[in-house]
Design a protein around this motif. Structure first.
Motif, PDB file in Angstrom:
ATOM      1  N   SER A  76     -42.735  42.113  -8.367  1.00  0.00           N
ATOM      2  CA  SER A  76     -43.194  41.081  -7.430  1.00  0.00           C
ATOM      3  C   SER A  76     -42.466  41.218  -6.088  1.00  0.00           C
ATOM      4  O   SER A  76     -43.046  40.958  -5.031  1.00  0.00           O
ATOM      5  CB  SER A  76     -42.991  39.681  -8.010  1.00  0.00           C
ATOM      6  OG  SER A  76     -41.616  39.425  -8.217  1.00  0.00           O
ATOM      7  N   THR A  77     -41.212  41.658  -6.126  1.00  0.00           N
ATOM      8  CA  THR A  77     -40.460  41.872  -4.890  1.00  0.00           C
ATOM      9  C   THR A  77     -41.065  43.025  -4.108  1.00  0.00           C
ATOM     10  O   THR A  77     -41.242  42.937  -2.885  1.00  0.00           O
ATOM     11  CB  THR A  77     -38.976  42.150  -5.204  1.00  0.00           C
ATOM     12  OG1 THR A  77     -38.451  41.037  -5.927  1.00  0.00           O
ATOM     13  CG2 THR A  77     -38.168  42.368  -3.936  1.00  0.00           C
ATOM     14  N   ARG A  80     -44.310  41.938  -2.484  1.00  0.00           N
ATOM     15  CA  ARG A  80     -44.040  41.110  -1.315  1.00  0.00           C
ATOM     16  C   ARG A  80     -43.546  41.949  -0.135  1.00  0.00           C
ATOM     17  O   ARG A  80     -43.924  41.725   1.008  1.00  0.00           O
ATOM     18  CB  ARG A  80     -43.005  40.050  -1.713  1.00  0.00           C
ATOM     19  CG  ARG A  80     -42.929  38.865  -0.835  1.00  0.00           C
ATOM     20  CD  ARG A  80     -42.063  37.719  -1.393  1.00  0.00           C
ATOM     21  NE  ARG A  80     -40.787  38.110  -1.978  1.00  0.00           N
ATOM     22  CZ  ARG A  80     -40.529  38.165  -3.293  1.00  0.00           C
ATOM     23  NH1 ARG A  80     -41.485  37.879  -4.172  1.00  0.00           N
ATOM     24  NH2 ARG A  80     -39.348  38.508  -3.732  1.00  0.00           N
TER      25      ARG A  80
END
Length: 176
Positions: A76-77, A80
Motif C-alpha cells: 500500500s505504501t 501511494r
C-alpha cells in the motif's frame, strides 16, 4: 557467546553516543537537502521517488508486490508513492505480458531522464562535499556506509547482518 547487551557495555559509551548523534545529524541534513544536488531545487527529488525510480531502472518492470518486497515496505505504501510518479509521467503502468489482468510498473523514458538528471546533480554534490578527501577516503566511507545500511536493513528484517568486509566498491542501495 556475548549478547548484544554485553557488547554494548564493552564498547565505549561516548563513542556510541557520538556515532548515534552523527547518524541523526546526517539523517536531518539529508532530509533538509534531500541530497538534491548542487543547490538546484529542480534537481532535488523526494527520497521515496528516487529509490523507486532507481529500483525500476536497475531491475526493470515489475508489479507492486515485487517492488514492495524488494524495498522492504508495504504494497500500500508503494501504491501511494507510485501514484504521483505515474501522474507526472515518470512511471508507466502497463499490462503484464503473460497475465493481462496484472499491472506492471515501468520507468518511462521521461522518468529515466529525470533520474539521470538527479543522479548527475547528486554526483556533483558528492564531489563538492568530499572535496579534499583522498580516493581511498571516499572508498572507505562508501564501504562503511554501505555496511552500516546493510546492518540496519538486516536488523529491520530480523536477519543476521552480512559482513561486507572486502567489498571495495559499494553498489547504490535501493532500499528505503
Amino acid at each position: 557467546m556475548p549478547t548484544s547487551q554485553d557488547m554494548t557495555t564493552a564498547l565505549d559509551p561516548g563513542l556510541l553516543d557520538a556515532l548515534q548523534h552523527q547518524v541523526a545529524v546526517f539523517a536531518r541534513r539529508a532530509e533538509q537537502t534531500r541530497l538534491g544536488g548542487t543547490g538546484q531545487l529542480r534537481n532535488s527529488m523526494d527520497r521515496a521517488a528516487y529509490l523507486l525510480l532507481n529500483r525500476l531502472e536497475q531491475e526493470g518492470p515489475m508489479g507492486v508486490k515485487a517492488l514492495a518486497a524488494g524495498m522492504g515496505i508495504d504494497s500500500s505504501t508503494v501504491t501511494r508513492q507510485v501514484a504521483p510518479l505515474v501522474d507526472t509521467g515518470l512511471v508507466k503502468r502497463t499490462s503484464h505480458p503473460e497475465d493481462g489482468r496484472a499491472v506492471v510498473l515501468q520507468l518511462s523514458p521521461r522518468g529515466l531522464a529525470r533520474l539521470e538528471e538527479v543522479r548527475s546533480s547528486r554526483r556533483q554534490l558528492m564531489v563538492e562535499v568530499t572535496e579534499g578527501w583522498t580516493p581511498d577516503e571516499r572508498e572507505s566511507f562508501c564501504m562503511l556506509l554501505t555496511r552500516f545500511n546493510s546492518a540496519l536493513s538486516a536488523r529491520q528484517s530480523g536477519l543476521p547482518a552480512q559482513p561486507e568486509a572486502g567489498a571495495s566498491r559499494a553498489e547504490p542501495s535501493t532500499e528505503a
